[in-house]
Scaffold this motif. Sequence first.
Motif, mmCIF file in Angstrom:
data_model
loop_
_atom_site.group_PDB
_atom_site.id
_atom_site.type_symbol
_atom_site.label_atom_id
_atom_site.label_comp_id
_atom_site.label_asym_id
_atom_site.label_seq_id
_atom_site.Cartn_x
_atom_site.Cartn_y
_atom_site.Cartn_z
ATOM 1 N N PHE A 23 0.834 -1.203 0.000
ATOM 2 C CA PHE A 23 0.000 0.000 0.000
ATOM 3 C C PHE A 23 0.868 1.253 0.000
ATOM 4 C CE2 PHE A 23 -2.184 3.545 1.896
ATOM 5 C CZ PHE A 23 -3.383 3.552 1.208
ATOM 6 N N GLU A 24 1.898 1.254 0.823
ATOM 7 C CA GLU A 24 2.779 2.419 0.896
ATOM 8 C C GLU A 24 3.526 2.647 -0.417
ATOM 9 O OE1 GLU A 24 5.073 1.624 4.419
ATOM 10 O OE2 GLU A 24 3.464 2.360 5.731
ATOM 11 N N ARG A 25 3.957 1.581 -1.048
ATOM 12 C CA ARG A 25 4.626 1.711 -2.356
ATOM 13 C C ARG A 25 3.660 2.290 -3.387
ATOM 14 N NH1 ARG A 25 6.737 -3.892 -4.059
ATOM 15 N NH2 ARG A 25 7.490 -2.704 -5.830
ATOM 16 N N LEU A 26 2.444 1.780 -3.398
ATOM 17 C CA LEU A 26 1.416 2.251 -4.322
ATOM 18 C C LEU A 26 1.091 3.711 -4.061
ATOM 19 C CD1 LEU A 26 -0.684 1.608 -6.541
ATOM 20 C CD2 LEU A 26 -2.196 0.798 -4.710
ATOM 21 N N ASP A 27 0.934 4.055 -2.795
ATOM 22 C CA ASP A 27 0.618 5.427 -2.423
ATOM 23 C C ASP A 27 1.737 6.378 -2.851
ATOM 24 O OD1 ASP A 27 -1.233 7.233 -1.058
ATOM 25 O OD2 ASP A 27 0.373 7.460 0.423
ATOM 26 N N SER A 36 -3.830 8.165 -9.894
ATOM 27 C CA SER A 36 -4.522 7.583 -8.740
ATOM 28 C C SER A 36 -4.017 6.161 -8.462
ATOM 29 C CB SER A 36 -6.030 7.537 -9.002
ATOM 30 O OG SER A 36 -6.322 6.607 -10.032
ATOM 31 N N LYS A 37 -4.208 5.733 -7.231
ATOM 32 C CA LYS A 37 -3.894 4.348 -6.875
ATOM 33 C C LYS A 37 -4.775 3.407 -7.691
ATOM 34 C CE LYS A 37 -4.352 5.217 -2.404
ATOM 35 N NZ LYS A 37 -4.217 6.623 -2.077
ATOM 36 N N ASN A 38 -6.011 3.810 -7.899
ATOM 37 C CA ASN A 38 -6.947 3.018 -8.688
ATOM 38 C C ASN A 38 -6.399 2.775 -10.102
ATOM 39 O OD1 ASN A 38 -9.625 1.796 -8.860
ATOM 40 N ND2 ASN A 38 -10.083 3.440 -10.316
ATOM 41 N N PHE A 39 -5.798 3.811 -10.700
ATOM 42 C CA PHE A 39 -5.214 3.673 -12.032
ATOM 43 C C PHE A 39 -4.175 2.557 -12.048
ATOM 44 C CE2 PHE A 39 -1.550 4.564 -14.734
ATOM 45 C CZ PHE A 39 -2.146 4.597 -15.992
ATOM 46 N N TYR A 40 -3.248 2.586 -11.090
ATOM 47 C CA TYR A 40 -2.178 1.586 -11.069
ATOM 48 C C TYR A 40 -2.698 0.183 -10.755
ATOM 49 C CZ TYR A 40 1.209 5.235 -11.711
ATOM 50 O OH TYR A 40 1.930 6.271 -12.252
ATOM 51 N N ILE A 41 -3.697 0.092 -9.902
ATOM 52 C CA ILE A 41 -4.269 -1.225 -9.602
ATOM 53 C C ILE A 41 -4.935 -1.802 -10.845
ATOM 54 C CG2 ILE A 41 -6.080 -2.397 -8.298
ATOM 55 C CD1 ILE A 41 -5.351 -0.457 -5.958
ATOM 56 N N LYS A 42 -5.697 -0.982 -11.578
ATOM 57 C CA LYS A 42 -6.346 -1.467 -12.806
ATOM 58 C C LYS A 42 -5.317 -1.887 -13.845
ATOM 59 C CE LYS A 42 -8.940 2.096 -13.606
ATOM 60 N NZ LYS A 42 -9.902 3.063 -14.145
ATOM 61 N N GLU A 43 -4.275 -1.072 -14.022
ATOM 62 C CA GLU A 43 -3.235 -1.399 -15.006
ATOM 63 C C GLU A 43 -2.527 -2.705 -14.644
ATOM 64 O OE1 GLU A 43 -2.100 0.301 -17.974
ATOM 65 O OE2 GLU A 43 -4.116 1.068 -17.666
ATOM 66 N N ALA A 44 -2.145 -2.832 -13.379
ATOM 67 C CA ALA A 44 -1.422 -4.031 -12.939
ATOM 68 C C ALA A 44 -2.294 -5.274 -13.079
ATOM 69 C CB ALA A 44 -0.963 -3.863 -11.494
ATOM 70 N N LEU A 45 -3.551 -5.179 -12.688
ATOM 71 C CA LEU A 45 -4.446 -6.332 -12.778
ATOM 72 C C LEU A 45 -4.684 -6.733 -14.226
ATOM 73 C CD1 LEU A 45 -6.241 -8.401 -11.398
ATOM 74 C CD2 LEU A 45 -8.079 -6.699 -11.435
ATOM 75 N N SER A 46 -4.882 -5.758 -15.083
ATOM 76 C CA SER A 46 -5.120 -6.053 -16.491
ATOM 77 C C SER A 46 -3.930 -6.782 -17.115
ATOM 78 C CB SER A 46 -5.403 -4.759 -17.246
ATOM 79 O OG SER A 46 -5.623 -5.023 -18.612
ATOM 80 N N LYS A 47 -2.715 -6.281 -16.846
ATOM 81 C CA LYS A 47 -1.509 -6.920 -17.388
ATOM 82 C C LYS A 47 -1.322 -8.312 -16.810
ATOM 83 C CE LYS A 47 0.804 -2.629 -18.481
ATOM 84 N NZ LYS A 47 1.888 -1.702 -18.209
ATOM 85 N N TYR A 48 -1.558 -8.462 -15.517
ATOM 86 C CA TYR A 48 -1.414 -9.761 -14.869
ATOM 87 C C TYR A 48 -2.404 -10.769 -15.463
ATOM 88 C CZ TYR A 48 -1.498 -13.416 -11.350
ATOM 89 O OH TYR A 48 -1.468 -14.629 -10.725
ATOM 90 N N LEU A 49 -3.649 -10.366 -15.614
ATOM 91 C CA LEU A 49 -4.654 -11.275 -16.178
ATOM 92 C C LEU A 49 -4.299 -11.683 -17.603
ATOM 93 C CD1 LEU A 49 -7.973 -9.712 -14.833
ATOM 94 C CD2 LEU A 49 -6.862 -11.816 -14.071
#
Length: 85
Positions: A23-27, A36-49
Motif C-alpha cells: 500500500f505504501e509503495r502504491l501510495d 490515482s492508486k486506482n489507475f495503477y491497480i487497474k493497469e497491474a491487474l489487467s496486465k497480470y490477467l
Amino acid sequence: MKKTYPSWENRKTITVSLPVEDFERLDKLAKHTGRSKNFYIKEALSKYLDEVEDIYFLERSIELVRTGQDELIDLEEAEEELCSE
C-alpha cells in the motif's frame, strides 16, 4: 498501447486488502506521478490477467498435444494455412 476502460455503467467494484508495504509503495507512486492508486491497480491487474490467461492457454494446448487430442504443425504449414484464408 493505451488501455481503455468501460463506462461507469459497465463496471464492478471490488475491495482489496493489501500488505502495508505494498500500500505504501502504491501510495508513494501515485503521489509521485499524480495518478490515482486506482489507475495503477487497474493497469497491474489487467496486465497480470493477460499474462495468466496466456499461460493457462499454453498449458492447456500442451496438454492436448501430449494426450493426442491435438497436434502440432510446422511453421511452413501454419503460414500456408494463414495465407490461404
